[in-house]
Design a protein around this motif. Structure first.
Motif, mmCIF file in Angstrom:
data_model
loop_
_atom_site.group_PDB
_atom_site.id
_atom_site.type_symbol
_atom_site.label_atom_id
_atom_site.label_comp_id
_atom_site.label_asym_id
_atom_site.label_seq_id
_atom_site.Cartn_x
_atom_site.Cartn_y
_atom_site.Cartn_z
ATOM 1 N N PHE A 86 5.258 -3.194 -42.291
ATOM 2 C CA PHE A 86 5.443 -2.309 -41.143
ATOM 3 C C PHE A 86 4.158 -1.540 -40.835
ATOM 4 O O PHE A 86 3.819 -1.336 -39.667
ATOM 5 C CB PHE A 86 6.584 -1.321 -41.413
ATOM 6 C CG PHE A 86 6.832 -0.384 -40.257
ATOM 7 C CD1 PHE A 86 7.615 -0.775 -39.189
ATOM 8 C CD2 PHE A 86 6.256 0.879 -40.237
ATOM 9 C CE1 PHE A 86 7.828 0.087 -38.119
ATOM 10 C CE2 PHE A 86 6.467 1.743 -39.173
ATOM 11 C CZ PHE A 86 7.261 1.344 -38.115
ATOM 12 N N GLU A 87 3.446 -1.134 -41.873
ATOM 13 C CA GLU A 87 2.206 -0.387 -41.671
ATOM 14 C C GLU A 87 1.195 -1.218 -40.873
ATOM 15 O O GLU A 87 0.484 -0.687 -40.016
ATOM 16 C CB GLU A 87 1.603 0.017 -43.015
ATOM 17 C CG GLU A 87 0.313 0.826 -42.888
ATOM 18 C CD GLU A 87 -0.266 1.220 -44.239
ATOM 19 O OE1 GLU A 87 -1.351 1.823 -44.259
ATOM 20 O OE2 GLU A 87 0.366 0.917 -45.266
ATOM 21 N N PHE A 93 -0.475 -2.005 -33.248
ATOM 22 C CA PHE A 93 -0.076 -1.404 -31.977
ATOM 23 C C PHE A 93 -0.995 -0.247 -31.594
ATOM 24 O O PHE A 93 -1.350 -0.082 -30.419
ATOM 25 C CB PHE A 93 1.377 -0.915 -32.030
ATOM 26 C CG PHE A 93 2.363 -1.959 -31.590
ATOM 27 C CD1 PHE A 93 2.403 -2.388 -30.268
ATOM 28 C CD2 PHE A 93 3.251 -2.521 -32.490
ATOM 29 C CE1 PHE A 93 3.305 -3.351 -29.858
ATOM 30 C CE2 PHE A 93 4.157 -3.485 -32.091
ATOM 31 C CZ PHE A 93 4.188 -3.906 -30.771
ATOM 32 N N GLU A 94 -1.398 0.538 -32.569
ATOM 33 C CA GLU A 94 -2.283 1.661 -32.264
ATOM 34 C C GLU A 94 -3.646 1.177 -31.772
ATOM 35 O O GLU A 94 -4.227 1.761 -30.853
ATOM 36 C CB GLU A 94 -2.425 2.565 -33.492
ATOM 37 C CG GLU A 94 -1.157 3.359 -33.788
ATOM 38 C CD GLU A 94 -1.312 4.285 -34.974
ATOM 39 O OE1 GLU A 94 -2.385 4.267 -35.625
ATOM 40 O OE2 GLU A 94 -0.363 5.045 -35.268
ATOM 41 N N MET A 145 3.478 -11.856 -36.678
ATOM 42 C CA MET A 145 4.521 -10.957 -37.177
ATOM 43 C C MET A 145 5.832 -11.107 -36.422
ATOM 44 O O MET A 145 6.913 -10.929 -36.977
ATOM 45 C CB MET A 145 4.040 -9.506 -37.088
ATOM 46 C CG MET A 145 2.877 -9.179 -37.996
ATOM 47 S SD MET A 145 2.373 -7.455 -37.875
ATOM 48 C CE MET A 145 3.762 -6.655 -38.666
ATOM 49 N N HIS A 146 5.758 -11.434 -35.152
ATOM 50 C CA HIS A 146 6.944 -11.416 -34.302
ATOM 51 C C HIS A 146 7.538 -12.781 -34.023
ATOM 52 O O HIS A 146 8.579 -12.879 -33.386
ATOM 53 C CB HIS A 146 6.608 -10.757 -32.956
ATOM 54 C CG HIS A 146 6.282 -9.311 -33.063
ATOM 55 N ND1 HIS A 146 5.689 -8.596 -32.050
ATOM 56 C CD2 HIS A 146 6.479 -8.422 -34.070
ATOM 57 C CE1 HIS A 146 5.529 -7.344 -32.421
ATOM 58 N NE2 HIS A 146 5.989 -7.206 -33.649
ATOM 59 N N VAL A 147 6.878 -13.823 -34.494
ATOM 60 C CA VAL A 147 7.247 -15.160 -34.050
ATOM 61 C C VAL A 147 8.685 -15.540 -34.393
ATOM 62 O O VAL A 147 9.323 -16.294 -33.658
ATOM 63 C CB VAL A 147 6.253 -16.200 -34.618
ATOM 64 C CG1 VAL A 147 6.434 -16.370 -36.113
ATOM 65 C CG2 VAL A 147 6.386 -17.521 -33.884
ATOM 66 N N TRP A 175 9.988 -3.405 -30.718
ATOM 67 C CA TRP A 175 9.772 -4.205 -31.905
ATOM 68 C C TRP A 175 9.848 -3.371 -33.176
ATOM 69 O O TRP A 175 10.248 -3.877 -34.231
ATOM 70 C CB TRP A 175 8.434 -4.931 -31.815
ATOM 71 C CG TRP A 175 8.405 -5.968 -30.731
ATOM 72 C CD1 TRP A 175 7.568 -6.021 -29.657
ATOM 73 C CD2 TRP A 175 9.282 -7.090 -30.596
ATOM 74 N NE1 TRP A 175 7.873 -7.099 -28.868
ATOM 75 C CE2 TRP A 175 8.912 -7.775 -29.422
ATOM 76 C CE3 TRP A 175 10.341 -7.584 -31.357
ATOM 77 C CZ2 TRP A 175 9.564 -8.928 -28.991
ATOM 78 C CZ3 TRP A 175 10.995 -8.737 -30.923
ATOM 79 C CH2 TRP A 175 10.603 -9.387 -29.761
ATOM 80 N N SER A 176 9.511 -2.092 -33.120
ATOM 81 C CA SER A 176 9.651 -1.226 -34.290
ATOM 82 C C SER A 176 11.105 -1.110 -34.712
ATOM 83 O O SER A 176 11.418 -1.062 -35.897
ATOM 84 C CB SER A 176 9.088 0.169 -33.987
ATOM 85 O OG SER A 176 7.703 0.121 -33.793
#
Length: 222
Positions: free
Chosen positions: A83-84, A90-91, A168-170, A216-217
């Motif tokens: 998650f980090e 994103f940042e 990460m999202h696939v 997504w978070s």
């Protein structure tokens, strides 16, 4: 080794499609290899029809970029993104996207705008069955805007973080509501760009990134 093939094509962020590095990276970003999967050099050499040395060199490069982990005991594997990592990505994108966008708003040509418009038309005309391809065309949309920036280091940093996002999202489920909302946000962004309105465009973009990050978070699982 590889999951069922999901690719709809070479990622627009990987220019050298024939390199072993690009082939492995594309498979990671496309979900053929997912977080934690072992990357066996002999099997990769067979998959990409090459020898062992180019595979090892590509894996070392991917290790340096954070996509692959290599240990003496277990060999190479796709990095386990936490998650980090997602938060940090994103940042970084929240800083880079506005920077890259503003230059486009101020300098785009009619040909460049037509390219972005054609990608948006593709997104808006997708059927629900085709929306599984959204992540690919969403990247195409943003890349068509950012690739014209003069700061190539910033572009490379954006590409790397965008690829991490893909990896990460696939395997997260497709959410039609969020996808359709994103397409509407793209249209609002294009309207602001066409008016050369930097303030409005940046406001739309920041809301777009923030909305995606919040979504997504909430749905990301370890």
């Amino acid at each position: 080794m590889p999951k069922e093939e999901k690719s709809i094509g070479q990622s627009p962020l990987l220019s050298d499609a024939d390199s072993v590095y690009a082939k492995i990276m594309n498979d990671i970003a496309d979900g053929v290899f997912v977080s934690g999967d072992r990357l066996v050099t002999t099997q990769l050499a067979k998959r990409y029809d090459t020898s062992i040395n180019p595979i090892r060199e590509a894996l070392k490069q991917l290790q340096g970029e954070g996509f692959v982990s290599i240990s003496p005991n277990s060999g190479a594997s796709v990095s386990k993104f936490e998650f980090e990592t997602m938060r940090n990505v994103f940042e970084i994108l929240q800083l880079l996207d506005p920077y890259l966008l503003q230059y486009f708003v101020e300098t785009y040509t009619s040909e460049q705008m037509a390219e972005t418009q054609s990608i948006q038309d593709k997104l808006e005309n997708m059927s629900d069955d085709e929306l599984m391809e959204f992540r690919y065309w969403d990247t195409e949309f943003h890349w068509s805007i950012y690739k014209h920036h003069y700061n190539k280091q910033a572009i490379d940093l954006w590409k790397r973080n965008r690829l991490i996002l893909h990896a990460m999202h696939v395997n997260l489920p497709i959410n039609l509501i969020r996808i359709k909302q994103s397409i509407v946000e793209h249209r609002a962004l294009l309207n602001a760009i066409s008016n050369r309105d930097s303030d409005e465009a940046l406001g739309v973009l920041r809301a777009h990134i923030s909305g995606s990050g919040s979504f997504w978070s909430r749905h990301y699982r370890f």
